[in-house]
Design an enzyme around this catalytic site. Structure first.
Site, PDB file in Angstrom:
ATOM      1  N   GLY A  91     -79.614  -0.564  37.093  1.00 20.99           N
ATOM      2  CA  GLY A  91     -78.875   0.803  37.109  1.00 20.99           C
ATOM      3  C   GLY A  91     -77.442   0.953  36.168  1.00 20.99           C
ATOM      4  O   GLY A  91     -77.157  -0.036  35.569  1.00 20.99           O
ATOM      5  N   PHE A  92     -76.768   1.745  36.552  1.00 23.72           N
ATOM      6  CA  PHE A  92     -75.530   2.100  36.075  1.00 23.72           C
ATOM      7  C   PHE A  92     -74.164   1.480  36.844  1.00 23.72           C
ATOM      8  O   PHE A  92     -74.441   1.408  37.938  1.00 23.72           O
ATOM      9  CB  PHE A  92     -75.107   3.572  35.681  1.00 23.72           C
ATOM     10  CG  PHE A  92     -76.074   4.365  34.576  1.00 23.72           C
ATOM     11  CD1 PHE A  92     -75.809   3.955  33.446  1.00 23.72           C
ATOM     12  CD2 PHE A  92     -77.102   5.251  34.988  1.00 23.72           C
ATOM     13  CE1 PHE A  92     -76.665   4.597  32.316  1.00 23.72           C
ATOM     14  CE2 PHE A  92     -77.843   6.002  34.003  1.00 23.72           C
ATOM     15  CZ  PHE A  92     -77.488   5.343  32.580  1.00 23.72           C
ATOM     16  N   GLU A  97     -88.597   1.825  40.679  1.00 22.85           N
ATOM     17  CA  GLU A  97     -87.872   0.610  40.703  1.00 22.85           C
ATOM     18  C   GLU A  97     -87.129   0.600  42.027  1.00 22.85           C
ATOM     19  O   GLU A  97     -86.222   1.408  42.272  1.00 22.85           O
ATOM     20  CB  GLU A  97     -86.659   1.000  39.640  1.00 22.85           C
ATOM     21  CG  GLU A  97     -87.553   0.796  38.276  1.00 22.85           C
ATOM     22  CD  GLU A  97     -86.224   1.031  37.042  1.00 22.85           C
ATOM     23  OE1 GLU A  97     -85.072   1.030  37.315  1.00 22.85           O
ATOM     24  OE2 GLU A  97     -86.818   1.544  35.973  1.00 22.85           O
TER      25      GLU A  97
END
Length: 434
Positions: free
Chosen positions: A125-126, A392
């Protein structure tokens, strides 16, 4: 001119000598390839498993095959990506139900490789600003998103965009090995393995990561875009345009997803956790729901954050894109309740996803961002918008930068710790005609 014929015993002796010579030559060639691979890997990646990798054969598409009753899968060691997953549908047709590319070499050449069905690490992810604090020290890692203001899926040299070595490969299992030596600026070395195993009608995924030299953040995930019809959808006339071969008619149930992580217009976590009201575009917890009903549902009102009329998210591509927090009753076991149940009335295939991770990133395929051809076994044309859906499993998004969540023990791992994560996908097929 006379020709002397060799006796049959002598012919057999000569043939055996030729076979022995061929076998020795093949072994020498294999060992030479292994030695070259080992030297190359030690020089570029420092992995002691390169020699073993060269000994494991691939098929003609350069892929590694594992199989068990009712299921067959193929992988590439580029990112450890799942390239194919075959099941039989309710009509007895074998269908490939994941997005992918025809040849293993295509993954490295794919210009916009969106971590296509690969392992995601070190940090899924970020990460806002590409920064985090650990033990009173601030760290800056390489940024690769939002014009250099964020890190996405571990950076450009994330694990999904790296060559992994093979630790072992049997008929029903394959283990990928990676030594991440401070790639993208992450501290220390992460010694890791990823094992895929198939049992009858089931695919299991297991991560194991041990930090060495220094502690560091770890948040692993495995991407896989599913289309349970395998793009073989039919109607009464027997033909359906490729643009209609989407997951809109799939049904999705997320029994544990009563909450979601709020994100800003860039998809970065704000730190707030929101409820998903019954009947809203985020409600997959109360009952199984047709995915298209959410994709087609307009957002009633003006979004507080972007001041624009939205229908369900802030992904400019128009793909569904939401991270759910999985709420479980204590104590819990990953086998108690599935995190996701996906089914297709068309193919009769159903999938249940079980995991011990505590967040689920659900997003549909964005053809606008990543144009992708169908594989040769799936038909002609391009993968359409919403042509697949990915689940995910991961930890809470950007938990490193939200100390109020108290996720340090889940995201920062010391040298005396072993990070593990497990997921399993269980398939079933309704044998009745859809």
């Amino acid at each position: 001119m006379s020709v002397t014929r060799l006796s049959e015993p002598l012919q057999n002796i000569l043939l055996q000598d030729l076979r022995n010579f061929y076998d020795r030559a093949s072994r020498i060639a294999t060992l030479s390839v292994s030695a070259i691979a080992a030297i190359k890997s030690a020089w570029t990646r420092g992995s002691p498993f390169a020699a073993a990798t060269a000994l494991y054969p691939t098929n003609e598409e350069g892929k590694y095959v594992i199989q068990a009753e009712g299921i067959r899968m193929e992988f590439t060691n580029y990112g450890g990506a799942v390239t194919n997953l075959w099941l039989n549908n309710s009509r007895g047709e074998e269908v490939d139900i994941v997005l992918g590319l025809d040849h293993a070499r295509d993954y490295e050449d794919y210009p916009k490789n969106p971590y296509l069905n690969g392992a995601i690490g070190r940090y899924a992810g970020f990460m806002r600003g590409g920064r985090f604090d650990m033990d009173g020290e601030s760290y800056q890692v390489a940024t690769n998103a939002h014009n250099g203001s964020s890190t996405f899926n571990g950076g450009d040299r994330g694990w999904g965009r790296s060559i992994l070595d093979i630790g072992s490969h049997t008929e029903n299992s394959i283990t990928f090995v990676l030594f991440d030596r401070s790639w993208n600026g992450f501290p220390g070395t992460a010694a890791s393995c990823l094992t895929h195993t198939v049992t009858p009608y089931e695919w299991r995924v297991a991560f194991g990561v041990t930090p060495t030299k220094k502690p560091g953040p770890i948040n692993m995930s495995q991407q896989a875009f599913f289309n349970l019809d395998g793009f073989k959808k039919k109607n009464l006339t027997g033909s359906v345009p490729v643009s209609d071969k989407t997951v809109r008619d799939h049904k999705l149930h997320l029994p544990l997803s009563g909450l979601r992580f709020e994100t800003d217009a860039l998809g970065l976590s704000t730190g707030d956790i929101l409820g998903n009201p019954r009947g809203s575009e985020y409600d997959f917890w109360s009952a199984s729901r047709r995915i298209g009903d959410v994709l087609e549902k307009p957002y009633m009102g003006i979004c507080d954050r972007c001041q624009k009329r939205q229908y369900h998210n802030h992904n400019p591509s128009g793909a569904y894109d939401t991270i759910f927090q999985l709420g479980r009753s204590q104590p819990w076991n990953k086998e108690d309740v599935p995190a996701a149940i996906l089914s297709s009335p068309e193919s009769g295939i159903s999938m249940k996803l079980y995991s011990d991770q505590e967040a689920l990133h659900v997003h549909t395929w964005s053809q606008k961002e990543f144009p992708l051809k169908l594989k040769k076994g799936q038909g002609q044309g391009m993968v359409p918008q919403h042509g697949g859906i990915s689940f995910e499993m991961q930890d809470w998004p950007d938990g490193l930068n939200h100390p109020e969540w108290r996720r340090e023990s889940k995201t920062i791992w010391g040298m005396d710790g072993l990070y593990t994560a497990f997921s399993s996908y269980r398939f079933s097929v309704d044998k009745t005609e859809p």
